[in-house]
Design a protein around this motif. Structure first.
Motif, PDB file in Angstrom:
ATOM      1  N   LEU A 210      10.195  -9.283  47.910  1.00  0.00           N
ATOM      2  CA  LEU A 210      11.374  -8.438  48.060  1.00  0.00           C
ATOM      3  C   LEU A 210      11.184  -7.425  49.192  1.00  0.00           C
ATOM      4  N   PRO A 211      12.257  -7.104  49.908  1.00  0.00           N
ATOM      5  CA  PRO A 211      12.130  -6.197  51.056  1.00  0.00           C
ATOM      6  C   PRO A 211      11.808  -4.768  50.635  1.00  0.00           C
ATOM      7  N   THR A 212      10.889  -4.170  51.400  1.00  0.00           N
ATOM      8  CA  THR A 212      10.668  -2.724  51.339  1.00  0.00           C
ATOM      9  C   THR A 212      11.295  -2.129  52.599  1.00  0.00           C
ATOM     10  N   SER A 213      11.049  -0.860  52.851  1.00  0.00           N
ATOM     11  CA  SER A 213      11.642  -0.251  54.042  1.00  0.00           C
ATOM     12  C   SER A 213      11.012  -0.774  55.322  1.00  0.00           C
ATOM     13  N   ASP A 214       9.820  -1.378  55.236  1.00  0.00           N
ATOM     14  CA  ASP A 214       9.153  -1.847  56.464  1.00  0.00           C
ATOM     15  C   ASP A 214       8.542  -3.239  56.351  1.00  0.00           C
ATOM     16  N   GLY A 215       8.829  -3.956  55.289  1.00  0.00           N
ATOM     17  CA  GLY A 215       8.234  -5.282  55.140  1.00  0.00           C
ATOM     18  C   GLY A 215       8.654  -5.918  53.838  1.00  0.00           C
ATOM     19  N   PHE A 216       7.676  -6.495  53.145  1.00  0.00           N
ATOM     20  CA  PHE A 216       7.952  -7.178  51.881  1.00  0.00           C
ATOM     21  C   PHE A 216       6.838  -6.871  50.892  1.00  0.00           C
ATOM     22  N   ILE A 217       7.182  -6.987  49.605  1.00  0.00           N
ATOM     23  CA  ILE A 217       6.205  -6.808  48.534  1.00  0.00           C
ATOM     24  C   ILE A 217       6.622  -7.708  47.376  1.00  0.00           C
ATOM     25  N   THR A 218       5.659  -8.109  46.603  1.00  0.00           N
ATOM     26  CA  THR A 218       5.931  -8.870  45.385  1.00  0.00           C
ATOM     27  C   THR A 218       5.406  -8.091  44.198  1.00  0.00           C
ATOM     28  N   ILE A 219       6.251  -7.933  43.182  1.00  0.00           N
ATOM     29  CA  ILE A 219       5.833  -7.261  41.949  1.00  0.00           C
ATOM     30  C   ILE A 219       6.149  -8.183  40.781  1.00  0.00           C
ATOM     31  N   ARG A 220       5.415  -8.014  39.695  1.00  0.00           N
ATOM     32  CA  ARG A 220       5.664  -8.834  38.515  1.00  0.00           C
ATOM     33  C   ARG A 220       5.369  -8.023  37.257  1.00  0.00           C
ATOM     34  N   PRO A 221       6.256  -7.053  36.907  1.00  0.00           N
ATOM     35  CA  PRO A 221       6.073  -6.306  35.662  1.00  0.00           C
ATOM     36  C   PRO A 221       6.627  -7.116  34.482  1.00  0.00           C
ATOM     37  N   ASN A 222       5.762  -7.742  33.712  1.00  0.00           N
ATOM     38  CA  ASN A 222       6.199  -8.672  32.667  1.00  0.00           C
ATOM     39  C   ASN A 222       6.257  -8.055  31.275  1.00  0.00           C
ATOM     40  N   ASP A 223       5.110  -7.569  30.779  1.00  0.00           N
ATOM     41  CA  ASP A 223       5.125  -7.050  29.409  1.00  0.00           C
ATOM     42  C   ASP A 223       5.735  -5.643  29.384  1.00  0.00           C
ATOM     43  N   ASN A 224       5.899  -5.120  28.192  1.00  0.00           N
ATOM     44  CA  ASN A 224       6.576  -3.825  28.067  1.00  0.00           C
ATOM     45  C   ASN A 224       5.831  -2.708  28.781  1.00  0.00           C
ATOM     46  N   ARG A 225       4.516  -2.692  28.663  1.00  0.00           N
ATOM     47  CA  ARG A 225       3.758  -1.623  29.311  1.00  0.00           C
ATOM     48  C   ARG A 225       4.006  -1.628  30.814  1.00  0.00           C
TER      49      ARG A 225
ATOM     50  N   ALA B 169      -0.103   2.927  38.689  1.00  0.00           N
ATOM     51  CA  ALA B 169       0.594   2.638  37.431  1.00  0.00           C
ATOM     52  C   ALA B 169       0.127   1.334  36.789  1.00  0.00           C
ATOM     53  N   ASP B 170      -0.784   0.625  37.435  1.00  0.00           N
ATOM     54  CA  ASP B 170      -1.298  -0.657  36.945  1.00  0.00           C
ATOM     55  C   ASP B 170      -0.185  -1.690  36.774  1.00  0.00           C
ATOM     56  N   VAL B 171       0.745  -1.691  37.725  1.00  0.00           N
ATOM     57  CA  VAL B 171       1.815  -2.686  37.765  1.00  0.00           C
ATOM     58  C   VAL B 171       1.385  -3.803  38.723  1.00  0.00           C
ATOM     59  N   PRO B 172       1.398  -5.062  38.295  1.00  0.00           N
ATOM     60  CA  PRO B 172       0.983  -6.149  39.190  1.00  0.00           C
ATOM     61  C   PRO B 172       1.845  -6.179  40.457  1.00  0.00           C
ATOM     62  N   ALA B 173       1.194  -6.051  41.605  1.00  0.00           N
ATOM     63  CA  ALA B 173       1.918  -6.017  42.874  1.00  0.00           C
ATOM     64  C   ALA B 173       0.985  -6.459  43.991  1.00  0.00           C
ATOM     65  N   ALA B 174       1.571  -7.011  45.030  1.00  0.00           N
ATOM     66  CA  ALA B 174       0.781  -7.433  46.188  1.00  0.00           C
ATOM     67  C   ALA B 174       1.666  -7.437  47.419  1.00  0.00           C
ATOM     68  N   ARG B 175       1.054  -7.182  48.550  1.00  0.00           N
ATOM     69  CA  ARG B 175       1.790  -7.297  49.794  1.00  0.00           C
ATOM     70  C   ARG B 175       2.054  -8.760  50.102  1.00  0.00           C
ATOM     71  N   TYR B 176       2.984  -8.990  50.956  1.00  0.00           N
ATOM     72  CA  TYR B 176       3.344 -10.343  51.374  1.00  0.00           C
ATOM     73  C   TYR B 176       2.433 -10.756  52.527  1.00  0.00           C
ATOM     74  N   ASN B 177       1.806 -11.916  52.408  1.00  0.00           N
ATOM     75  CA  ASN B 177       0.966 -12.464  53.475  1.00  0.00           C
ATOM     76  C   ASN B 177       1.673 -13.637  54.136  1.00  0.00           C
TER      77      ASN B 177
ATOM     78  N   ALA C 170       6.555  -3.126  32.476  1.00  0.00           N
ATOM     79  CA  ALA C 170       7.960  -2.872  32.801  1.00  0.00           C
ATOM     80  C   ALA C 170       8.294  -1.388  32.697  1.00  0.00           C
ATOM     81  N   PHE C 171       7.795  -0.748  31.644  1.00  0.00           N
ATOM     82  CA  PHE C 171       8.101   0.678  31.460  1.00  0.00           C
ATOM     83  C   PHE C 171       7.406   1.515  32.535  1.00  0.00           C
ATOM     84  N   ALA C 172       6.185   1.103  32.920  1.00  0.00           N
ATOM     85  CA  ALA C 172       5.495   1.805  34.004  1.00  0.00           C
ATOM     86  C   ALA C 172       6.260   1.642  35.315  1.00  0.00           C
ATOM     87  N   PHE C 173       6.855   0.469  35.511  1.00  0.00           N
ATOM     88  CA  PHE C 173       7.664   0.238  36.706  1.00  0.00           C
ATOM     89  C   PHE C 173       8.880   1.155  36.714  1.00  0.00           C
TER      90      PHE C 173
END
Length: 397
Positions: free
Chosen positions: A239-254, A310-318, A256-259
């Motif tokens: 998904l686009p950020t202000s200067d590139g892309f990022i991928t996030i995957r907040p799945n469980d409640n912890r 926040a321990d939310v699964p995320a990574a930059r786009y390669n 998602a709520f942290a996100f």
């Protein structure tokens, strides 16, 4: 050769392009001795990819054919076919992606080979299972992507059927074949008996797609439409950020709520659309819309720092080229620099899987066409004069 869980296993490889070579490379990476049998023209993959330093040594061929030796045999000639059968008689595994009818005509089917080598693991990679009406048809990766529903997942997500821009079905089927050979070798250790394995590309990929997307159609009658709505969303992408892309995957409640806290919208935790994993799945389009709108507000680096805290699964786009400089891949020694004996300095990937009990210590460079013909024939018991005669007749090259 030293190390590797398959040390001492001899594999005769009568495969071309990707689906077979990825299977046999996997076996070779784990210590097996792989003898690649090529027709006089060689594996077509030697020529299919752009960017080579010398004829018949494309970068793609080099990547899929390390840890193998090459012998050229014309199995349309009686002497060449006899030499191949002699090699198979002394082998543990025979792998082909030749159509079954052609194998049978040459006497290379399991029923023909087993009497001389009852411990043989015979693995045939085919486009379609031999019991079905498509049996015997030719196919390459895009044909299977189209037929198995892979391209159809893109149509569900974006409105247009597309192919994954890599030969994914070849990779998956080849790895399933390597796995199946490992299973068969394990059983042979207990029973002493060989095995005939058929690995069909179409059925393998149909299983792959439907395991993921059968969904509510698992039930008879269906409890709802097929498909995983999250994965089929057009926003299931970096998904686009202000200067590139990022991928996030907040799945469980912890996560998602942290996100929600991280994006400054803690009230969403009480929104019934997003309060549970089930409700977030049912409202996947809304959940993705929130992500798209929020992520555009900051830079990739800022979001990565926030999500890490926040321990939310995320990574930059390669991109593909970015992988060459990925710091984690550098940490684990993923990229290896080798000096190929004929192609000069090359970059290769190391085997991702590790075994504490021992790994193959050396890497054989992808071979030039027929580079080991003389040596392999000599190992099979052919006298020098016999080898020269085969080379003169064209039965070997």
């Amino acid at each position: 050769m030293t190390g590797g869980p398959l040390e001492g296993v001899r594999v005769i490889d009568l495969t071309t392009v990707v689906v077979g070579p990825i299977c046999t490379r996997t076996l070779g990476d784990q210590g097996a001795e792989v003898i690649k049998v090529e027709a006089p023209g060689g594996d077509i993959l030697r020529y299919l990819a752009a960017g080579s330093r010398s004829p018949a040594m494309s970068g793609k061929f080099i990547n899929f054919n390390r840890n193998k030796r090459s012998i050229v045999l014309d199995i349309k000639q009686a002497e060449g076919l006899a030499a191949l059968k002699r090699l198979i008689a002394g082998a543990d595994v025979f792998v082909s992606n030749v159509r079954p009818a052609a194998l049978a005509r040459a006497g290379l089917d399991h029923a023909s080979l087993a009497p001389a080598n009852p411990r043989l693991i015979h693995c045939g990679i085919v486009a379609f299972g031999t019991e079905g009406r498509y049996a015997g048809r030719p196919a390459y990766d895009p044909v299977i992507q189209s037929l198995s529903g892979v391209a159809g997942t893109f149509e569900r997500a974006t409105g247009e059927p597309r192919f994954v821009p890599m030969v994914m079905t070849d990779h998956i089927t080849g790895l399933v074949a390597a796995q199946s050979i490992g299973f068969a070798l394990f059983r042979r250790e207990k029973t002493g008996q060989g095995e005939a394995i058929e690995v069909p590309m179409f059925e393998t990929m149909a299983s792959f797609v439907t395991s993921e997307h059968l969904g509510a159609a698992t039930f008879d009658p269906p409890e709802g439409p097929s498909g995983d709505a999250r994965l089929l969303s057009p926003d299931y992408r970096p998904l686009p950020t202000s200067d590139g892309f990022i991928t996030i995957r907040p799945n469980d409640n912890r996560q998602a709520f942290a996100f929600f806290d991280a994006i400054g919208q803690p009230e969403l935790k009480a929104d019934p659309r997003f309060a549970t994993p089930i409700s977030r799945t049912e409202h996947a389009a809304d959940y993705f819309t929130i992500q798209v709108e929020a992520l555009a507000r900051r830079s990739t680096a800022e979001w990565l720092e926030i999500f890490a805290a926040a321990d939310v699964p995320a990574a930059r786009y390669n991109s593909i080229d970015d992988l060459l400089d990925d710091p984690h891949l550098g940490d684990v020694g993923f990229w290896q620099a080798d000096e190929h004996p004929t192609e000069g300095r090359i970059r290769r990937t190391r085997t991702p899987v590790t075994f504490r009990g021992g790994m193959r210590e050396e890497v054989l460079p992808a071979p030039r066409l027929g580079a080991h013909t003389r040596a392999i024939l000599a190992e099979a018991g052919y006298a020098p004069a016999e080898i020269e005669a085969m080379l003169q007749s064209g039965a070997a090259a």
